[in-house]
Design a protein around this motif. Structure first.
Motif, short mmCIF file in Angstrom:
data_model
loop_
_atom_site.label_atom_id
_atom_site.label_comp_id
_atom_site.label_asym_id
_atom_site.label_seq_id
_atom_site.Cartn_x
_atom_site.Cartn_y
_atom_site.Cartn_z
N ASP A 48 0.82 -1.21 0.00
CA ASP A 48 0.00 0.00 0.00
C ASP A 48 0.86 1.26 0.00
N GLU A 49 1.97 1.28 0.78
CA GLU A 49 2.82 2.46 0.86
C GLU A 49 3.78 2.48 -0.31
N GLN A 50 3.69 3.50 -1.12
CA GLN A 50 4.50 3.63 -2.31
C GLN A 50 5.64 4.63 -2.05
N ASP A 51 6.74 4.43 -2.78
CA ASP A 51 7.88 5.35 -2.71
C ASP A 51 7.83 6.33 -3.88
N PHE A 52 8.45 7.51 -3.62
CA PHE A 52 8.43 8.58 -4.63
C PHE A 52 9.83 9.18 -4.74
N GLU A 53 10.11 9.65 -5.94
CA GLU A 53 11.35 10.37 -6.23
C GLU A 53 11.02 11.61 -7.05
N TRP A 54 11.72 12.71 -6.72
CA TRP A 54 11.52 13.95 -7.47
C TRP A 54 12.82 14.32 -8.17
N VAL A 55 12.70 14.63 -9.45
CA VAL A 55 13.82 15.15 -10.24
C VAL A 55 13.33 16.36 -11.01
N MET A 56 14.26 17.15 -11.51
CA MET A 56 13.88 18.32 -12.31
C MET A 56 14.84 18.48 -13.47
N THR A 57 14.37 19.20 -14.48
CA THR A 57 15.20 19.57 -15.62
C THR A 57 15.02 21.06 -15.87
N ARG A 58 16.12 21.74 -16.20
CA ARG A 58 16.04 23.18 -16.44
C ARG A 58 15.22 23.47 -17.70
N VAL A 59 15.40 22.65 -18.69
CA VAL A 59 14.68 22.82 -19.95
C VAL A 59 13.99 21.50 -20.28
N GLN A 60 13.08 21.58 -21.24
CA GLN A 60 12.34 20.39 -21.66
C GLN A 60 13.32 19.33 -22.18
N ASN A 61 13.22 18.10 -21.63
CA ASN A 61 14.05 16.96 -22.04
C ASN A 61 15.54 17.21 -21.78
N GLY A 62 15.84 18.06 -20.81
CA GLY A 62 17.22 18.31 -20.45
C GLY A 62 17.74 17.29 -19.44
N PRO A 63 18.99 17.43 -19.03
CA PRO A 63 19.54 16.50 -18.03
C PRO A 63 18.79 16.62 -16.70
N GLU A 64 18.59 15.48 -16.05
CA GLU A 64 17.82 15.45 -14.82
C GLU A 64 18.71 15.74 -13.60
N GLU A 88 14.62 23.66 3.58
CA GLU A 88 14.07 24.58 2.60
C GLU A 88 13.36 23.81 1.49
N ILE A 89 13.92 22.66 1.12
CA ILE A 89 13.26 21.73 0.19
C ILE A 89 12.96 20.47 0.98
N SER A 90 11.70 20.07 0.99
CA SER A 90 11.30 18.90 1.77
C SER A 90 10.18 18.15 1.05
N MET A 91 9.97 16.90 1.47
CA MET A 91 8.88 16.09 0.93
C MET A 91 8.14 15.47 2.10
N ASN A 92 6.83 15.71 2.14
CA ASN A 92 5.98 15.21 3.21
C ASN A 92 5.04 14.16 2.66
N ARG A 93 4.92 13.07 3.38
CA ARG A 93 3.98 12.02 2.97
C ARG A 93 2.62 12.33 3.56
N LEU A 94 1.65 12.52 2.69
CA LEU A 94 0.29 12.81 3.14
C LEU A 94 -0.54 11.54 3.30
N LYS A 95 -0.35 10.61 2.40
CA LYS A 95 -1.02 9.30 2.45
C LYS A 95 -0.04 8.24 1.98
N ASP A 96 -0.47 7.00 2.01
CA ASP A 96 0.41 5.95 1.50
C ASP A 96 0.75 6.18 0.05
N ASN A 97 -0.18 6.78 -0.69
CA ASN A 97 0.02 6.94 -2.13
C ASN A 97 0.08 8.40 -2.54
N GLU A 98 0.37 9.30 -1.60
CA GLU A 98 0.38 10.73 -1.93
C GLU A 98 1.47 11.43 -1.12
N VAL A 99 2.25 12.27 -1.81
CA VAL A 99 3.29 13.06 -1.16
C VAL A 99 3.19 14.50 -1.62
#
Length: 732
Positions: A48-64, A88-99
């Motif tokens: 039920d509890e899922q894991d999550f990862e966040w990445v970003m790219t400066r431009v569309q299809n750029g390096p992550e 300053e940057i954080s990730m909070n788990r709201l539900k098993d399937n939502e962050v």
């Protein structure tokens, strides 16, 4: 029926595929504002509890760039490690399937595409395992104004306020200023939220006259222009952007507010006018006319169309504060005269007139002066500029006071390098706006910075010398203070001692006479810089000791309990005749107590001085040898019990100058003496003497009696006894 079956089939297919979702974008935020991005996953297999990862790219299809993960603490990219660690940057788990990914302080560098990823836990890979949303961080900082603006120039304040409006909300922007001496900001102008404009209390007139203008721009840019600024516009400017919601009942509800400082602005004044006061006619007696002219020069920076105004003031005594002066009268830019309350009748009758002879020259004229007109006159000039409505506004206020200015500079003439030498300094006086002034001079000193100030010697305006309270009467001949020039004074201190070390300066007061024959009137005072006397004497060194043969004494005895012994060591050869002492004896009733009283003293000339005492005992001081002094107490009483100590000041003949030099004061240790009533010690001798005397007297009396009885009272002639019988008695 076919359509219903098709919908059911599609729904079945959707339930069978993993779905990762984020809010629709783009998300637009202003720098400094927080942002929250939700990510959830639906229709997944596995736990039920899922894991999550966040990445970003400066431009569309750029390096992550890896941001944060729910299962890997070291997931973040090195450029984001500190921001993640600080929260300053954080990730909070709201539900098993939502962050929730949260950035508390958005920066323009955070702009880019944010991707939420979920590692697969399904038996079969179906659906989407990541979702993407764009974040745009815009600069919300107000454009910094020009930090330095000349007087009568303009200040441009530009504020950029943007926000992604997903609901029917409205903006307002407010400009404010915080002065240097105040903590709270003062409102200048506000715009919104319905497009209305409001001004602060002090800026309403300037906004109406066009001195404060609002210039709306594009893309959330608002500009404020302040024209013809003055030095009162100095301060730190700020911009506040506020988001409002309009409720159904017509009430505005504040949602978000952000304030940023634009930066400080300094308004440099137009070059100060040069004012000169010229006495055209000076009365020598009352009822004579008087005329004073005030000329204004250096007015090249006066704004076009500007005019000058003048105000005349009078103070009774020289050097008084112009703010406490009486207003005679003033002329504004249009030539309108305003009379002071005290001089109103004389101005109306023409006894006093205010005249503008040139655009930059003014005259104050008294037809007949009175005794109350004696004193100091002040010219104050104001500059006026034309406003948008054609009227004149005071923009600059200049002040000229012909009050006295006094500067005193002290200079060392002769250095005191050794004890017994001569110290000499001079004090030169420079003055302005003082004529035929007299000076009083005080020579003051202090042992060190912050110590008590002592007055050494003083000189009156009539050149009479007096010695201050800190002067030793024996050294008056060594102090000299004289007037060596028209505005220069010279101080000399001869036979400098170690006790003279410290700082010396002149405190000079200038005096004037309003009329010949009158008494001196104080004008202004000033102190000079400080000149230091600091030398190390290479003479002898001294030590002092106190001793007593007994610490407990009986009543009514002659006691010599203490010897004040001084020893010295010469670093250079010196005969003993060149060394004398001043010795002082002190007494206190309490052991270790303060405030010891002087008992007796002997000066360096051998003169003994005894202080008044409450005891019936008597004291004397005896010099037993060259370096020893003895205190004698005759007929000691119980009141003589207490703590004794001695102080000594050596004087020696300095071989370098041939003058008697005072060495540093010495203080001995303290000795406590007790006077007790010892009965046996007091009576044993009288009893012994009495017993011996009584026994001697008794023996002498006995022997003397026996001798007298044997020798002086014996009868040598023998009378025989009568043998006749008794005769018979015959009775009548």
């Amino acid at each position: 029926l076919q359509a219903a079956v098709f919908v059911i089939f599609l729904s079945f297919l959707m339930l069978a595929f993993r779905i990762v979702s984020v809010p629709p974008g783009p998300l637009i935020r202003v720098e400094g504002q927080p942002v929250s991005i939700l990510c959830d996953v639906m229709e997944y297999g596995g736990p039920d509890e899922q894991d999550f990862e966040w990445v970003m790219t400066r431009v569309q299809n750029g390096p992550e760039i890896k941001i944060i993960s729910t299962f890997d603490p070291g997931y973040s990219h090195s450029s984001l490690t500190k921001r993640v660690a600080s929260g300053e940057i954080s990730m909070n788990r709201l539900k098993d399937n939502e962050v929730e990914l949260r950035i508390s302080d958005v920066k323009s560098a955070d702009s880019g595409f944010y991707i939420c990823q979920t590692p697969s836990t399904d038996s079969e890979i179906k659906g989407n395992y990541e979702a993407k949303v764009q974040l745009i961080g815009k600069s919300g900082l107000p454009a910094a104004p020009v930090p330095v603006v000349s007087e009568s120039g303009d200040i441009l304040l530009s504020c950029n306020v943007t926000r992604e409006l997903t609901q029917p909300t409205y903006f307002s922007v407010t400009w404010s200023i915080r002065k240097a001496k105040t903590l709270e900001a003062e409102e200048i102008l506000s715009f919104g939220p319905q497009g209305e404009v409001t001004t602060g209390p002090k800026y309403t007139r300037r906004y109406t006259d066009g001195g404060v203008r609002l210039v709306p721009g594009r893309n959330g840019v608002f500009e404020l222009v302040i024209s013809k600024v003055t030095t009162s516009d100095d301060g730190t400017y700020g911009c506040t952007g506020t988001e409002w919601a309009h409720e159904s009942r017509g009430k505005w509800l504040q949602i978000v507010e952000s304030t940023k400082e634009m930066g400080p602005v300094t308004v440099t004044p137009i070059s100060d006018f040069t004012l000169t006061l010229d006495p055209i006619a000076t009365p020598k007696l009352t009822s004579e006319p008087m005329e004073v002219a005030c000329h204004v020069t250096n007015i090249t920076n006066l704004p076009a169309g500007g005019r000058l105004g003048v105000s005349w003031q009078h103070s009774a005594l020289p050097g008084s504060d112009p703010q406490s002066s009486n207003l005679i009268g003033s002329l504004d830019a249009s030539g309108n005269m305003l009379a002071g309350a005290t001089y109103s009748d004389r101005l109306k009758s023409g006894a006093i007139t205010l005249i503008r002879v040139l655009p930059n020259s003014f005259i104050l004229r008294f037809l007949r002066t009175q005794e109350v007109d004696m004193g100091q006159y002040t010219c104050l000039v104001s500059a006026w500029t034309v406003n948008s409505q054609g009227g004149y506004v005071k923009t600059k206020y200049c002040f000229l006071s012909p009050g006295p200015i006094l500067n005193v500079v002290a200079k060392r003439i002769r250095e005191a390098s050794v004890g017994g030498s001569t110290f000499e300094m001079s004090c030169a006086v420079s003055m302005e706006n003082l004529r035929e002034a007299g000076f009083s001079v005080l020579i003051q000193s202090q042992d060190s910075v912050g110590a008590a100030v002592k007055t050494i010697i003083l000189l009156s305006p009539d050149n009479v010398v007096q010695h201050g309270g800190a002067t030793d009467p024996n050294r008056k001949d060594q102090l000299v203070l004289l007037k060596s020039g028209a505005a220069e004074f010279q101080f000399r201190l001869g036979a400098v001692q170690l006790s003279d070390r410290g700082f010396y300066w002149c405190d000079i007061t200038a005096f004037t006479k309003q009329q010949p024959g009158q008494t001196w009137t104080k004008a202004i005072s000033a102190e000079s810089n400080k000149v230091r006397i600091d030398f190390q004497e290479n003479g002898p060194s001294f030590a002092i000791a106190l001793r007593s043969d007994a610490t407990t004494l009986g009543f009514w005895v002659y006691m010599m309990p203490k010897w004040c012994c001084l020893s010295h060591t010469f670093l250079i050869s010196s005969p003993s005749d060149d060394l004398v002492y001043e010795v002082r004896w002190f007494f206190t009733r309490l052991r270790g107590g303060d405030g010891a009283t002087l008992v007796a003293s002997v000066d360096r000339f051998g003169v003994v001085k005894k202080e008044a005492r409450n005891s019936s005992s008597d004291i004397s001081i005896e010099r037993t040898n060259t370096h020893s002094y003895e205190l004698n107490v005759h007929g000691a009483q119980d009141s003589d019990s207490g703590e004794y100590h001695c102080e000594a000041t050596p004087w020696y003949l300095s071989p370098s100058t041939g003058a008697w030099t005072e060495a540093g004061e010495l203080s001995s240790s303290r000795l406590f003496l007790t006077v007790r009533f010892a009965v046996w010690d007091s009576l044993k001798l009288p009893l012994l003497y009495g017993a011996v005397a009584s026994l001697g007297v008794g023996l002498f009396s006995l022997i003397f009696g026996l001798v007298c009885a044997h020798c002086c009272c014996r009868n040598t002639a023998h009378t025989p006894r009568s043998r006749n019988k008794l005769l018979d008695l015959e009775m009548d």
